[in-house]
Design a protein around this motif. Structure first.
Motif, PDB file in Angstrom:
ATOM      1  N   PRO A 198       0.779   5.661  11.138  1.00  0.00           N
ATOM      2  CA  PRO A 198       1.899   4.878  10.584  1.00  0.00           C
ATOM      3  C   PRO A 198       1.411   3.959   9.475  1.00  0.00           C
ATOM      4  N   GLN A 199       1.029   4.555   8.353  1.00  0.00           N
ATOM      5  CA  GLN A 199       0.426   3.819   7.240  1.00  0.00           C
ATOM      6  C   GLN A 199       1.143   4.188   5.960  1.00  0.00           C
ATOM      7  N   LEU A 200       1.546   3.182   5.206  1.00  0.00           N
ATOM      8  CA  LEU A 200       2.308   3.378   3.977  1.00  0.00           C
ATOM      9  C   LEU A 200       1.438   3.032   2.783  1.00  0.00           C
ATOM     10  N   SER A 259       8.284   8.249   7.323  1.00  0.00           N
ATOM     11  CA  SER A 259       7.010   8.373   8.035  1.00  0.00           C
ATOM     12  C   SER A 259       6.997   9.659   8.849  1.00  0.00           C
ATOM     13  N   ASN A 260       5.801  10.135   9.177  1.00  0.00           N
ATOM     14  CA  ASN A 260       5.630  11.413   9.843  1.00  0.00           C
ATOM     15  C   ASN A 260       5.546  11.291  11.363  1.00  0.00           C
ATOM     16  N   ALA A 311      10.940   4.155   4.218  1.00  0.00           N
ATOM     17  CA  ALA A 311      10.548   3.192   3.189  1.00  0.00           C
ATOM     18  C   ALA A 311      11.405   3.419   1.954  1.00  0.00           C
ATOM     19  N   SER A 332      -0.595  -0.947   7.119  1.00  0.00           N
ATOM     20  CA  SER A 332      -0.677  -0.358   8.450  1.00  0.00           C
ATOM     21  C   SER A 332       0.416  -0.966   9.311  1.00  0.00           C
ATOM     22  N   GLU A 333       1.311  -0.137   9.837  1.00  0.00           N
ATOM     23  CA  GLU A 333       2.406  -0.631  10.651  1.00  0.00           C
ATOM     24  C   GLU A 333       1.916  -1.086  12.023  1.00  0.00           C
ATOM     25  N   SER A 391      10.747   7.337   1.187  1.00  0.00           N
ATOM     26  CA  SER A 391       9.770   8.128   1.921  1.00  0.00           C
ATOM     27  C   SER A 391       9.978   7.887   3.408  1.00  0.00           C
ATOM     28  N   LEU A 441      11.639  -1.587   4.553  1.00  0.00           N
ATOM     29  CA  LEU A 441      11.467  -0.665   5.664  1.00  0.00           C
ATOM     30  C   LEU A 441      12.678  -0.715   6.588  1.00  0.00           C
ATOM     31  N   TRP A 467       3.891   8.002   2.894  1.00  0.00           N
ATOM     32  CA  TRP A 467       3.362   7.719   4.228  1.00  0.00           C
ATOM     33  C   TRP A 467       2.169   8.615   4.511  1.00  0.00           C
ATOM     34  N   HIS A 468       1.250   8.066   5.304  1.00  0.00           N
ATOM     35  CA  HIS A 468       0.096   8.829   5.775  1.00  0.00           C
ATOM     36  C   HIS A 468       0.600   9.974   6.666  1.00  0.00           C
TER      37      HIS A 468
END
Length: 1449
Positions: free
Chosen positions: A68-70, A22-23, A31, A83-84, A20, A40, A63-64
C-alpha cells in the motif's frame, strides 16, 4: 451473474488531472490527483482524513503493485513515496529537475521507472536512483518485459514517446534503440504468447518484434491500421492472449486478433436498442479499460456514460467474434469521461471527468436456500427474502417475497434457518428471523475481511491466509492459519456440516464443523495425481456427508472440458469429460443425497456457418445447460439428466431433490422517478409494521393504477432484476405431492439405472403401484438408452399404445429411432428430437414436427437434410394455410411444392374466391392458368373473354372448339394447321365428320394420329389409296387389319405390303407366292432369312465395326471353359449364396439381383455360365433378363449383345444409342439393313456436331435414303438451311438446301410441310434477287419483306435491315441509316452480329449519340425479351429423343 454498484466523488473548484487505484484485494484506496494536491478515498467514496500538498502541482501518481505505497511525481521533479501502513513519506528531488510525466513499476515492485518532460529516464530501487538515460523528446509510455522464460531478472523495460523512438534498457546502464517509427508512440504492449512487443503509433502503424537479449531485434510485422477516428485520441488495451481493443473517439471499439490476423468491431447498436430514446449512436468513446478479474470491457463516452461488455469467451479470454461480448447496464456520469482505471486485485473501477470521479464495483449475485427461508441479492443494497408460510396462513402463497434494503453496499450474504448475515466493505451485520416473518437486528460491528459465513451460532470470517470463528459480536473463538506454500484462500463452500476451502495454489481442505471446533478431515490435499497437476481450481463443492469433493478446474484451454470428483476415503480423483464444446462453470451437490450433484455448462463453440454442422442447427446447442450426475466409488461418475436453461435463467443456485433452484432474470420497467414495476408480479401493497427494534420490510408489489397513470408521461426503460425460480426435476414431474418414500424410490431407481444395475433398480420400485411413477421411470429409461427397461415400465403402466409402439418401432434399423418413438409415446418430444438428430433420421423428425404443428422447423429440416420430402412438406404446409384461409401463404407454398397450377385454382374455386383467382391468373400469366380460366369462362358462356384467354394460353383445342361453336370453320382450320395440336385436329375431324366433309375429316384424323378413325372413314368412302397411305403410317396392328381388309377386297399387292410391314411375313409370303408377286416374294424371303439368322453371332471389334463369328466355334469355347470350371469345382463346393451357387441352382434372377445390389458387372464369362445347357425357350428368357438388368445397371454394351443374340435388333440399336458410341452405331446400322434402325441411327447422329463434320452429314443422308424416310430428310435439309443462315449468312447455300428439302418432302405424304418449305424458299429467293435489282426496287422489296408476317420464318430481319443501313451509309444518307438502326433496336435486334462497329460508330457520331449507352440499353432489352438458354432449348427440341430411346426396350 453480477450487480454493479456506484458512488460519485465530486470536487468543487478543483480540476482532476489523473487517478490511480491501489492493488489491494480488500478495501482498495483511490488516489485523485488535482492541480494542487493528491486526495485519498476508500472504495465507498469516503475521503480519508489527510491529503498531500507540496507547493507544487502533482503531475503523476501510481500505486505500488503489492504494498500500500503511493508514488507521486511533482512539477519541480520531486518524487514522493507515501506508505499507507506507516503513514510516512520519503522524497528525492536531486535527480529530476523538471516536471514528472511518467511513473511505472515492474510486476513485483522491486524497480520503478520515472521520466520528466526533458526526456530524462530514471530507474529506481525504492527511493534510491540506480541509473539514468537521457533521450530526445518526452517519454510518455513504459512497460517492463517480465517474461521469465527468456529473461531471468525482471529489470528490462521498454520506453518510448513523442519522438517515435523505442528503447530497451535495464537497471545497469544498458540502453539500446530497438525501433524508430514515424509519429509518436501511442501504445506499447507485451505480447506474452510470442515473447513480442507491440507498438502502435499516432500514424496508425502497428509494429511487432520479438524480444531477444542476444540478437538484434527486427520487426516481425508492420501493418497499417484502418481507423477513421482521431489518431491522437487513440487508446488500446490488451484482452486475453492475443486480442487488442482500440478506441479513437468513435462510436465503436475495434478489435484486432493478432494470432488469427482478423478484426471485428463492437458498436453501440445494442445499447441503442435497450435505450431507444437516448441518442447513444451519436456518442463517442473517449477511453477504454479491461478488467481481467471480472472479464469486463469498460468504455467511457463523451456524453458521460460508462458502458460495460462482458467477455463470454470460455476456452480463451480473447473473443474471436462480437457475439462473444454481452452488453451490461449503462451507468450515467453526465460529464465527459476522460480516464478509466481498474484495481488489479480488487476489480474496482474508477472513471474520471474534469471535476468528479465515478466509482463502480461489480458484485456477484449471492443467494442461499434453507428449508424455511430463501435469500437472494437483487441489487447492490437490496436482498429478496422468501419466507415459507405455514399451512394456516397461505393467503399470499407458500413462499411470499419481501424486499429488504441495506444501508450499505452488500459485499456478500449468508443465512441459516434462523439468522441472516450481511457483509459490507467495513461492517458485519447479523439479523434474526422471527416466527411472524420479521427481521430483528442481532448485532453489528466493524470488520474488514475477504468473506464471511454463518454456521449455527458461529460467524466464520475469511482472510487472505486464515479464517477465524467468532461469536455474533465478533469475539474470536479460534482461528485456522494457511501457510504461504498453501496459498491465499480463494473461496469456500458449505454443505450441511462440512466446509471445503481451496486456495490459489491448488490446495483444498475439508473441515467438519459438527464439533466444538472445526476439525480437518483427512489432510491438506493438492489438486494433482501421479502424473502431475490436473489444472487450476476454479470451484469446489462438497457433498452433504463430507466424503466427496467435486472440482471445476481450468484445463489449459481444452475445448472438451473435464471436471473431477475427489473421494476422501480412497484419496483419488475421478474425472468426467463433458460433451463436445461444453465447459463447466458451476458445480454443486444436493443437500440431502450424497450421491447426486449437478454441473452448469456453457457452449464454447465459435460459429462456423457450416452447412454440414448438424449440431449447430439445434436450437439448444448454444444454450446454457445443467447436467445432473450420480457418483459411485466403484463405477465413477454417471450422467443422469440434462436441463436447458433459457436466456432468462442466469444460473443454478441450489439442488434440493426434487427441485432445482435457479436465478431468474425479471425485467423491470424503470421510470425517471425511479419507481420500479415488475412485469410479472401482481401482489397487493402491504407494508408490515413492526416494533421499534424491527427492521422495516417492504413486500415486493406493483404500484396501483393511479401511480401508473401518473408515470405514463415519464421516460421508461427496462432494467433487470433477479428472482428465485424452482424447477421440478424431470423424474418427478407429476409427483410433486408424492410422499417421501416414493420420492426416495424414484431417485434410487434413477441411481441404479444410471449405474446399469437393472436388478437393484427394479427392486427399489417393484412395490409401487402408482402408474405415474412407472411413467417417470420409463422416461428415465429412455434417457439412459435402456429400451428393455422402458418396456418393463410401460408394461406396469398398462399403457397398451406405448407397448404397441415399442413392438412396431423395432422394425426401424437404428436403435435411436426405436427409442425416439418410445419417447414420443411418453411425451418426451425434445428427447425424441435429439435421438432423431443423432441417428440422422430427418424424415422421421420432419414427420414429428408436422404432427406437432411446428411447420417452420419441419420446413427447415426438409430444406437442409430431408430434400426428398421437401415438396411434400411444402404441400402439406400449404394445405394448413388453406384451412386457415391464409391465401397468400397457401399460394406461396403451393408454388414451392410445384402444384400451384392445379391446387391454387381448385383452392380459390372451392372457397368461392373467384376474384382472387382471376387476379392470380392475370398475375402469373401462365398458359395452364389461362387455359383453366378460359374453361371457366366458357362454362359460363362468356365466349369472347374465353377466346382471349385461350389465345394467351396458345390452347389450340380451346380456340378450335370456340371457333366451331361460332361456325367459324375457316379460322379453326387455320389454327389447326398453324398449331399442329393432335387434340385440336381430332376435335376438328369429328366436326367435319358430322358435317359429312369426309376428305378433310380423314386428313385431320391422320394428323391427330387417330389412324383407325381415318381408315374407317376412308373405307366408308372407298378411298383405297388413302387407306394404304394411312395404314403405312399406323402401328402394326392397324396395318394387319388393313391388310385383312385388302385381302377381302382382293387387292392382294397392298395386302401383301401391309402384311409384310406389319410383321406377318409368313402370311405375306403365302399371298405373294399365290398371286405370283415375285418382287414381293424376294423381299419377304430376305426379311425371313434375316429373322432366322441365329447361326451368326454379331460381335464388336476393337474399332467398333461388326464381324461375324461362327456360333459353333463360340459354343465350343464356352463348353471348354465350363468343363475346366467344373473340373476345378469338383473338389470344392461353392459357398451358399455365392454367384456360382446361384448359377448351379439356376436361380438367374437372384444372380442378376446380387450383381445389381453389390455393383458387380455382368461379364461375358458370367453370361456364358448362365446360358450353358439351357433350351432355346429358357435361353431367350434368361437373355432377356440379362439385357434388362444390364440396361438398368448402365451396361448398354452387354444389353446390346443380348438383344443381338435374341434377334431384337431395334432394341439392340436403342441400347447402342444410350451407349453413345458413334462408330458402333454406324457399323451396326450398315450391317442391320433395317429401315427403323436407319432412322434411329440418323436421328442419333443429328444430335452430334454434324454441320462441322461432313462425314456425319453423309451418314445421316445415307441412312434416311436407305430407310426412305423422306420426311426426316426434308427436316434435315431444312435444318441445314437454317445453319447456313444463322452461322454463315449464306442464303445461296440455304436455298440449295431448301430445294433438296422440297424434293424429299414432295416424295412424302406431308403436303403441308411442302407448302411451308416452298413459301420459305420463295421469301429467301426474293431476298437474294433484291440485291440484283435497281436501288429503288431493292428498297421497296426489302420493305415489303419486312412487312411480311412470315419473314422471320425464312429471312432474318437483321440481315434485311443490315442491307438497308449499308446502302444508306454508302449513299451518305446517315439520317435514314440511323432511323433503320432505331427500328432494329425497337425490335430488340442485336446490332453487332449484322453491322460493322465502325459503321455504327460513324452513324452515331453523326447523330451525336453514344454507342455505348445504345448498346447497353439494347442488351438490357434483349435480356428481358430473350431468357438465357431459350435458343439452347430450341436446338435441343430439334432431336426427339423418344424416336431413339424407347422405354419399352
Amino acid at each position: 451473474m453480477s450487480i454493479l454498484s456506484e458512488h460519485t466523488i465530486t470536487l468543487k473548484n478543483e480540476t482532476i488531472t489523473t487517478i490511480s487505484i491501489s492493488n489491494s484485494a480488500i478495501n482498495p484506496f483511490i488516489a485523485i490527483c488535482t492541480t494542487s494536491r493528491v486526495i485519498l478515498y476508500n472504495d465507498q467514496g469516503e475521503k480519508l482524513d489527510y491529503d498531500f500538498t507540496h507547493n507544487q502541482k502533482p503531475t503523476a501518481i501510481v500505486w505500488h503493485p503489492i504494498q500500500p505505497q503511493l508514488s507521486i511525481g511533482w512539477q519541480n521533479g520531486t518524487i514522493t513515496l507515501w506508505s499507507e501502513d506507516t503513514r510516512t513519506a520519503k522524497e528525492e528531488s536531486a535527480v529530476h529537475k523538471e516536471e514528472i510525466n511518467l511513473i511505472q513499476y515492474n510486476t513485483n515492485g522491486s524497480r520503478m521507472v520515472s521520466a520528466d518532460i526533458t526526456g530524462l529516464v530514471v530507474v529506481w530501487r525504492g527511493i534510491t536512483p540506480m541509473c539514468t538515460y537521457q533521450k530526445e523528446g518526452i517519454q510518455t509510455i513504459c512497460i517492463f518485459a517480465d517474461l521469465n522464460n527468456i529473461i531471468k531478472a525482471q529489470n528490462l523495460f521498454f520506453f518510448g514517446g513523442k519522438s517515435g523512438l523505442v528503447c530497451l534498457a535495464d537497471d545497469s546502464k544498458h540502453c539500446s534503440e530497438v525501433c524508430k517509427v514515424v509519429g509518436s508512440i501511442k501504445c506499447l504492449m507485451i505480447y506474452e504468447k510470442y515473447n513480442s512487443v507491440i507498438i502502435i503509433t499516432s500514424g496508425l502503424l502497428l509494429v511487432q518484434f520479438k524480444i531477444s537479449t542476444s540478437e538484434k531485434t527486427q520487426p516481425d510485422k508492420k501493418v497499417k491500421l484502418s481507423i477513421a477516428g482521431e489518431s491522437e485520441s487513440l487508446q488500446s488495451v490488451w484482452i486475453g492472449q492475443c486480442l487488442i481493443a482500440i478506441s479513437s473517439n468513435e462510436n465503436m471499439i475495434r478489435m484486432l486478433q493478432l494470432e488469427a490476423d482478423e478484426n471485428y468491431v463492437i458498436t453501440l447498436h445494442e445499447y441503442q436498442e435497450l435505450y431507444p430514446k437516448d441518442k447513444i449512436l451519436n456518442d463517442k468513446i473517449t477511453c477504454i479499460q479491461y478488467s481481467k478479474k471480472s472479464k469486463n470491457l469498460i468504455a467511457g463516452t463523451k456524453d458521460g456514460k460508462l458502458l460495460f461488455w462482458k467477455n463470454f469467451a470460455s476456452t480463451d479470454e480473447s473473443p474471436v467474434e462480437s457475439e462473444q461480448w454481452k452488453t451490461l447496464k449503462i451507468i450515467n456520469h453526465n460529464k465527459p469521461i476522460n480516464e478509466i482505471v481498474i484495481g488489479k486485485n480488487s476489480g474496482l473501477i474508477a472513471a474520471r471527468s474534469s471535476d468528479s470521479v465515478k466509482i463502480v464495483q461489480e458484485t456477484l449475485v449471492h443467494g442461499k436456500i434453507q428449508d424455511t427461508v430463501r435469500i437472494l441479492q437483487v441489487d447492490f443494497n437490496k436482498i429478496l427474502i422468501y419466507f415459507k408460510n405455514d399451512q394456516q396462513n397461505q393467503d399470499k402463497g407458500v413462499w411470499p417475497m419481501f424486499l429488504w434494503d441495506s444501508k450499505y453496499p452488500i459485499k456478500s450474504i449468508d443465512c441459516t434457518q434462523q439468522y441472516l448475515l450481511i457483509q459490507s466493505a467495513n461492517k458485519i451485520e447479523i439479523s434474526e428471523f422471527t416466527n411472524n416473518s420479521q427481521i430483528l437486528q442481532k448485532s453489528s460491528f466493524d470488520k474488514k475481511c475477504v468473506k464471511a459465513a454463518l454456521f449455527q451460532e458461529n460467524l466464520i470470517l475469511f482472510y487472505e491466509y486464515k479464517f477465524e470463528v467468532t461469536n455474533f459480536k465478533g469475539v474470536q473463538k479460534y482461528f485456522v492459519d494457511f501457510s504461504e506454500s498453501d496459498g491465499a484462500i480463494a473461496n469456500y463452500e458449505f454443505n450441511n456440516k462440512t466446509m471445503v476451502i481451496w486456495t490459489y495454489n491448488n490446495y483444498f481442505r475439508l473441515y467438519d464443523f459438527s464439533r466444538r471446533e472445526a476439525q480437518l478431515q483427512g489432510f491438506n490435499c493438492k489438486f494433482e495425481n501421479d502424473k502431475g497437476s490436473l489444472g487450476t481450481i476454479k470451484q469446489c463443492a462438497v457433498n452433504c456427508d463430507g466424503t466427496n469433493v467435486a472440482i471445476i478446474a481450468d484445463n489449459h484451454g481444452n475445448q472438451n472440458d473435464l471436471f473431477f470428483v475427489y473421494n476422501s476415503e480412497n484419496n483419488n480423483f475421478q474425472s468426467f469429460e463433458l460433451p463436445k464444446y461444453r465447459k463447466a462453470i458451476q458445480i454443486m451437490w444436493d443437500h440431502s443425497d450424497p450421491r447426486f450433484f449437478g454441473v452448469t455448462t456453457i457452449c464454447t463453440k465459435i460459429k462456423t456457418n457450416s452447412e454440414n454442422d448438424v449440431e449447430e442447427e439445434q436450437t439448444d446447442f448454444r444454450a446454457k445447460k445443467f447436467f445432473t450426475f450420480f457418483f459411485n466409488q466403484q463405477l465413477g461418475i454417471k450422467e443422469q439428466d440434462c436441463y436447458i436453461l433459457d436466456e432468462k435463467q442466469e444460473g443454478v443456485l441450489s439442488i434440493r431433490i426434487p427441485y432445482i433452484y435457479v436465478i431468474q432474470i425479471k425485467e423491470i420497467i424503470v421510470n425517471d422517478n425511479n419507481i420500479g414495476q415488475t412485469k410479472d408480479q401482481n401482489t397487493n401493497q402491504d407494508n408490515l409494521k413492526n416494533d421499534s427494534n424491527a427492521i422495516k420490510i417492504k413486500e415486493q408489489s406493483n404500484r396501483n393504477q393511479d401511480n401508473q397513470k401518473k408515470n405514463d408521461n415519464n421516460v421508461q426503460r427496462k432494467e433487470q432484476s433477479y428472482r428465485i425460480q424452482d424447477i421440478l426435476m424431470n423424474d418427478f414431474t407429476g409427483l410433486e405431492r408424492a410422499d417421501e418414500p416414493t420420492k426416495r424410490a424414484v431417485i434410487n431407481f434413477s441411481y441404479h439405472l444410471s449405474c446399469g444395475n437393472l436388478d437393484e433398480a427394479y427392486k427399489s420400485v417393484k412395490a409401487i403401484q402408482n402408474p405415474t411413477v412407472w411413467e417417470k421411470m420409463a422416461q428415465m429409461s429412455v434417457k439412459t438408452r435402456r429400451l428393455d427397461v422402458a418396456e418393463i415400465c410401460i408394461g406396469n403402466m398398462r399403457f397398451a399404445r406405448g407397448a404397441k409402439a415399442i413392438r412396431e418401432t423395432k422394425k426401424e434399423p437404428q436403435f435411436e429411432a426405436q427409442l425416439a418413438m418410445v419417447a414420443i409415446q411418453l411425451n418426451m418430444i425434445s428427447e425424441a428430437e435429439k435421438l432423431y438428430y443423432q441417428c440422422k433420421r430427418y424424415d422421421l423428425l420432419n414427420q414429428l414436427y408436422q404432427a406437432q404443428g411446428q411447420w417452420e422447423k419441419a420446413v427447415e429440416i426438409a430444406e437442409k437434410h430431408d430434400r426428398i420430402n421437401l415438396l411434400s412438406t411444402y404441400y402439406k404446409l400449404a394445405k394448413q394455410y388453406e384451412i386457415s384461409k391464409e391465401w397468400d401463404k397457401a399460394v406461396q407454398y403451393y408454388e414451392k411444392s410445384g402444384n400451384a397450377l392445379k391446387e391454387v385454382p381448385r383452392m380459390f374455386y372451392e372457397a368461392d374466391e373467384l376474384q382472387y383467382l382471376e387476379g392470380y391468373v392475370l398475375q402469373k400469366k401462365d398458359p395452364v392458368l389461362y387455359k383453366w380460366w378460359g374453361n371457366h369462362l366458357e362454362s359460363e358462356e362468356k365466349y369472347e373473354e374465353a377466346m382471349k384467354f385461350y389465345l394467351e394460353a396458345n390452347d389450340a383445342l380451346g380456340i378450335v372448339r370456340l371457333s366451331l361453336h361460332q361456325d367459324n370453320l375457316k379460322y379453326a382450320k387455320e389454327i389447326c394447321n398453324e398449331k399442329n395440336d393432335p387434340a385440336a385436329h381430332y376435335y376438328l375431324a369429328k366436326y367435319l365428320e358430322a358435317k359429312n366433309i369426309l376428305p378433310e375429316a380423314i386428313q385431320f384424323y391422320t394428323k391427330a394420329q387417330y389412324y383407325s378413325e381415318a381408315i374407317r372413314l376412308a373405307k366408308e368412302a372407298n378411298l383405297i389409296s388413302d387407306v394404304t397411305a394411312i395404314s403405312l403410317q399406323a402401328p402394326q396392328l392397324i396395318m394387319i387389319q388393313s391388310a385383312i381388309y385388302f385381302e377381302q377386297k382382293k387387292i392382294i399387292d397392298k395386302a401383301v405390303l401391309l402384311y409384310m410391314r406389319g410383321g406377318q411375313l409368313q402370311k405375306a409370303l403365302y399371298l405373294a407366292q399365290k398371286e405370283k408377286l415375285t418382287d414381293y416374294v424376294k423381299k419377304i424371303n430376305q426379311e425371313i432369312s434375316l429373322k432366322k439368322q441365329e447361326t451368326v453371332d454379331l460381335t464388336f471389334t476393337n474399332t467398333g465395326s461388326l464381324k461375324e463369328t461362327p456360333s459353333q466355334q463360340k459354343l465350343a469355347n464356352q463348353q471348354q471353359q465350363l468343363q475346366q470350371q467344373s473340373i476345378q469345382s469338383k473338389d470344392k463346393t461353392p459357398p451358399p449364396g455365392s454367384l456360382q451357387d446361384l448359377i448351379n441352382k439356376k436361380q438367374f434372377e437372384k444372380v442378376l439381383e446380387t450383381c445389381d445390389n453389390q455393383g458387380l458387372q455382368i461379364t461375358d464369362d458370367l453370361v456364358k455360365q448362365m446360358l450353358d445347357g439351357l433350351d432355346d425357350k429358357r435361353k431367350k428368357e434368361v437373355q432377356l433378363l440379362i439385357a434388362e438388368k444390364s440396361k438398368k445397371m448402365g451396361n448398354f454394351e452387354q444389353a446390346s449383345k443380348m438383344y443381338i443374340q435374341m434377334g431384337e435388333r431395334v432394341k439392340a440399336m436403342k441400347a447402342l444409342c444410350k451407349l453413345g458410341d458413334v462408330e458402333k452405331i454406324i457399323a451396326f446400322a450398315n450391317n442391320a439393313r433395317m429401315a427403323e434402325i436407319y432412322i434411329l441411327a440418323g436421328n442419333y447422329l443429328q444430335t452430334g456436331d454434324w454441320h462441322k463434320t461432313p462425314e456425319l452429314m453423309k451418314h445421316i443422308i445415307q441412312f434416311y435414303n436407305k430407310a426412305k424416310a423422306f420426311d426426316h430428310l426434308a427436316n434435315f435439309f431444312e435444318a441445314c438451311s437454317s445453319v447456313e443462315i444463322d452461322e454463315y449468312r449464306d442464303y445461296n447455300k440455304a436455298c440449295a438446301a431448301l430445294k433438296e428439302a422440297i424434293k424429299y418432302s414432295e416424295k412424302s405424304t406431308n403436303q403441308q410441310k411442302t407448302q411451308q418449305l416452298q413459301q420459305k424458299l420463295k421469301l429467301i429467293s426474293e431476298f437474294i434477287q433484291a440485291k440484283q435489282k435497281s436501288p429503288q426496287e431493292m428498297i421497296q422489296l426489302y420493305y415489303k419483306l419486312l412487312n411480311d408476317s412470315n419473314i422471320e420464318y425464312a429471312v432474318r430481319q437483321g440481315d434485311i435491315f443490315a442491307e438497308l443501313i449499308e446502302y444508306y451509309y454508302a449513299q451518305g444518307q446517315y439520317e435514314k441509316a440511323y432511323e433503320e438502326i432505331q427500328k432494329m433496336q425497337k425490335k430488340s435486334i442485336v446490332l453487332n452480329p449484322y453491322l460493322d462497329q465502325e459503321l455504327i460508330q460513324k452513324v452515331m457520331n453523326y447523330m451525336k449519340q453514344q454507342v455505348g449507352s445504345q448498346q447497353q440499353q439494347q442488351k438490357q432489352q434483349q435480356n428481358k425479351k430473350q431468357p438465357y438458354g431459350k435458343q439452347q432449348e430450341q436446338n435441343d427440341d430439334d432431336f426427339q429423343e423418344e424416336d431413339v430411346i424407347d422405354d419399352g426396350i
